[in-house]
Scaffold this motif. Structure first.
Motif: not given
Length: 123
Positions: A59-62, A65-68, A73-78, A120-122
């Motif tokens: 769902e949606g778009v990440l 703030p700009f990732g440094t 930028v935390k990218v959630p994924s199973a 980022e593991k979920v």
């Protein structure tokens, strides 16, 4: 052996087809969408009626703030990796869409704008 179909045979077949079609029950109304859909499409229609998302993990778009390097930028994924698209954000960092595979345990840097991504593991 070659069989030649005569005109009378074709006429008989045409008459039989006409009889079958003429005895069919005529449609009085067009069924609505809910009666026609199946599978994933049916799940989607039911979810929309209930006011919920069918695929909440996509769902949606990440945004944010700009990732440094210090705050990526935390990218959630199973899963152990995920594909993300980067457009660089607003202003001078903006660029055409580039795709990156973000893997568990490593940061990915966009070559066009320098933005950092981290998986980022979920559960």
């Amino acid at each position: 052996m070659i069989r030649i179909v005569g005109r009378s045979n074709l006429r008989n077949q045409a008459r039989a087809a006409t009889r079958m079609l003429s005895t069919a029950k005529p449609m009085t109304e067009i069924p609505d969408l809910e009666k026609q859909v199946e599978g994933v499409e049916k799940m989607e229609v039911e979810a929309i009626k209930a006011g919920r998302s069918v695929f909440p993990s996509n769902e949606g778009v990440l945004t944010g703030p700009f990732g440094t390097e210090s705050a990526p930028v935390k990218v959630p994924s199973a899963f152990s990796s995920r594909i993300v698209g980067c457009t660089g954000g607003a202003g001078d960092a903006s660029h055409d869409l580039l795709w990156h595979e973000v893997r568990e345990g490593e940061n990915v840097v966009c070559v066009a704008c320098g933005q950092f991504f981290q998986l980022e593991k979920v559960e």
